[in-house]
Scaffold this active site. Structure first.
Site, PDB file in Angstrom:
ATOM      1  N   TYR A 156      26.444  42.515  -8.197  1.00 51.13           N
ATOM      2  CA  TYR A 156      25.828  43.816  -7.948  1.00 51.13           C
ATOM      3  C   TYR A 156      26.254  44.335  -6.589  1.00 51.13           C
ATOM      4  O   TYR A 156      26.667  43.573  -5.707  1.00 51.13           O
ATOM      5  CB  TYR A 156      24.300  43.735  -8.048  1.00 51.13           C
ATOM      6  CG  TYR A 156      23.624  43.020  -6.892  1.00 51.13           C
ATOM      7  CD1 TYR A 156      23.448  41.647  -6.911  1.00 51.13           C
ATOM      8  CD2 TYR A 156      23.161  43.731  -5.779  1.00 51.13           C
ATOM      9  CE1 TYR A 156      22.820  40.990  -5.857  1.00 51.13           C
ATOM     10  CE2 TYR A 156      22.532  43.085  -4.726  1.00 51.13           C
ATOM     11  CZ  TYR A 156      22.368  41.715  -4.771  1.00 51.13           C
ATOM     12  OH  TYR A 156      21.754  41.073  -3.725  1.00 51.13           O
ATOM     13  N   CYS A 157      26.166  45.659  -6.427  1.00 51.96           N
ATOM     14  CA  CYS A 157      26.419  46.290  -5.131  1.00 51.96           C
ATOM     15  C   CYS A 157      25.577  47.564  -5.087  1.00 51.96           C
ATOM     16  O   CYS A 157      24.691  47.748  -5.908  1.00 51.96           O
ATOM     17  CB  CYS A 157      27.903  46.580  -4.946  1.00 51.96           C
ATOM     18  SG  CYS A 157      28.583  47.700  -6.180  1.00 51.96           S
ATOM     19  N   THR A 158      25.836  48.443  -4.124  1.00 50.73           N
ATOM     20  CA  THR A 158      24.960  49.605  -3.936  1.00 50.73           C
ATOM     21  C   THR A 158      25.020  50.579  -5.104  1.00 50.73           C
ATOM     22  O   THR A 158      23.995  50.959  -5.661  1.00 50.73           O
ATOM     23  CB  THR A 158      25.327  50.346  -2.635  1.00 50.73           C
ATOM     24  OG1 THR A 158      25.343  49.394  -1.577  1.00 50.73           O
ATOM     25  CG2 THR A 158      24.328  51.441  -2.335  1.00 50.73           C
TER      26      THR A 158
END
Ligand SMILES: [Zn+2]
Ligand SMILES: [Zn+2]
Length: 386
Positions: free
Chosen positions: A218-220
């Site tokens: 996951y990331c922003t």
């Protein structure tokens, strides 16, 4: 076309005042797409003119490989903006992510920059298939897979993980995206008897599945995981999935569907707000005094600008600075600050965070002692004062 007019050169305080006066409701949203774009310079000028007319503010990168945009615009113009995007084949139906907690004051001007890449990732794209990405998961599926024991990996910058992350996620320490993805590969390969490259080994691993655990990235906003998941698959990890739309869309889905948040704390964002709250959990401590806090701030001394977690009490004590040394400069009359800054570079274009809070606390103690002894931490200041 006079392209000099196609950027806003007003000072920040003027822009801020303008935004305050505007008095219309704004929505902050982001989107990106990996797509082949042609004549990027021309496209940039066209977009700038169209979007300025719609009152769009924000930071946008375009390159031959696509677009990456974080913008705010009058809520009344959302439909018109959607229509503008859809009219261009390259941007048609590009999914939006609307920020949850938002006062619409995230950006002061519109900046559209032509870049080599829409994300500076330091990876050699021709070395692997960037389109062979991990499966996209929605929030409910991501939660379920976490419960089933999937391994969660945070692909954001190390400083972005400080004030919030998924429960139990692996948080890479490396300073760059490339460093982080290599660290993740090493970590995955060194996991005892669970390494994906160890085939169907079941000896000495009672109770563990024969196959490797699923890897969830996951990331922003989801964009980094496109590259990261393709890279991991290229490295031989087959069971790789990614959070669709990143934390921003995860938060939206939580609200819409009433799901439990497995992300705890705040989400770091790249605008004036610095963070948006996802849950009330406080997962970090003040870097200056060690009490529980997830108040993120930049050192107000302009040549420092270091990012740190700083509680309210310490913000007051150190005048919003990272250290007594920065505080002393920051509290000088503005003319003296300017004289002192002459010839020193400002850090304002970079984002760097304190990565050794213990070291910072040691430095603060030493500086306070020196300050008590000498009355100043900057003897060179005496020559600046007329
Ligand atoms: Zn503190
Ligand atoms: Zn500082």
């Amino acid at each position: 076309m006079d392209t000099h007019r196609l950027r806003n050169l007003d000072r920040p305080d003027i822009l801020r005042a303008k935004l305050e006066r505007e008095g219309v409701q704004r929505t902050t949203l982001s989107f990106y797409r990996y797509v082949r774009l042609k004549e990027v310079e021309t496209l940039r000028h066209e977009l700038y003119q169209e979007w300025v007319a719609l009152g769009v503010l924000g930071r946008v990168y375009i390159s031959q490989e696509g677009i990456n945009a974080q913008v705010s615009l009058p809520t009344a113009n959302l439909a018109a903006f959607r229509a503008h995007l859809d009219r261009r084949e390259a941007f048609a139906d590009v999914p939006w992510k609307i920020a949850v907690e938002d006062d619409g004051k995230s950006f002061l001007k519109l900046a559209i920059k032509v870049k080599k890449k829409i994300v500076a990732d330091g990876l050699a794209d021709d070395a692997f298939d960037v389109t062979d990405v991990g499966e996209h998961l929605d929030a409910a599926t991501f939660n379920r897979k976490m419960e089933e024991g999937a391994l969660v990996v945070d692909m954001r910058n190390n400083y972005e993980c400080l004030i919030g992350h998924f429960e139990g996620a692996y948080l890479p320490k490396a300073d760059t995206f490339r460093g982080a993805i290599e660290e993740v590969v090493d970590m995955l390969r060194s996991r005892p008897a669970q390494g994906p490259d160890q085939g169907a080994r079941s000896v000495d691993t009672p109770g563990r599945p024969d196959t490797a655990p699923e890897i969830l990235l996951y990331c922003t906003g989801g964009i980094r995981c496109e590259k990261a998941s393709a890279y991991l698959k290229h490295e031989g990890f087959t069971n790789v999935a990614q959070l669709h739309g990143g934390i921003i869309d995860y938060a939206r889905q939580l609200k819409a569907e009433g799901l439990e948040s497995k992300y705890k704390g705040q989400n770091f964002v790249f605008d004036e707000r610095l963070a948006e709250r996802i849950t009330d959990d406080v997962v970090s401590t003040c870097m200056q005094c060690g009490t529980k806090s997830d108040r993120i701030s930049n050192c107000h001394e302009a040549t420092c600008n270091m990012l740190l977690v700083q509680c309210e009490a310490c913000a007051a004590k150190y005048a919003d600075c990272c250290s007594p040394s920065c505080r002393e400069i920051h509290q000088l009359p503005i003319e003296q600050q300017r004289a002192w800054r002459k010839g020193r570079s400002t850090r304002s274009t970079k984002t760097k965070a304190v990565n050794d809070p213990e070291g910072l606390r040691r430095r603060i103690r030493e500086e306070e002692e020196l300050l008590a002894l000498n009355g100043t931490l900057h003897p060179e200041l005496t020559t600046l004062i007329p």
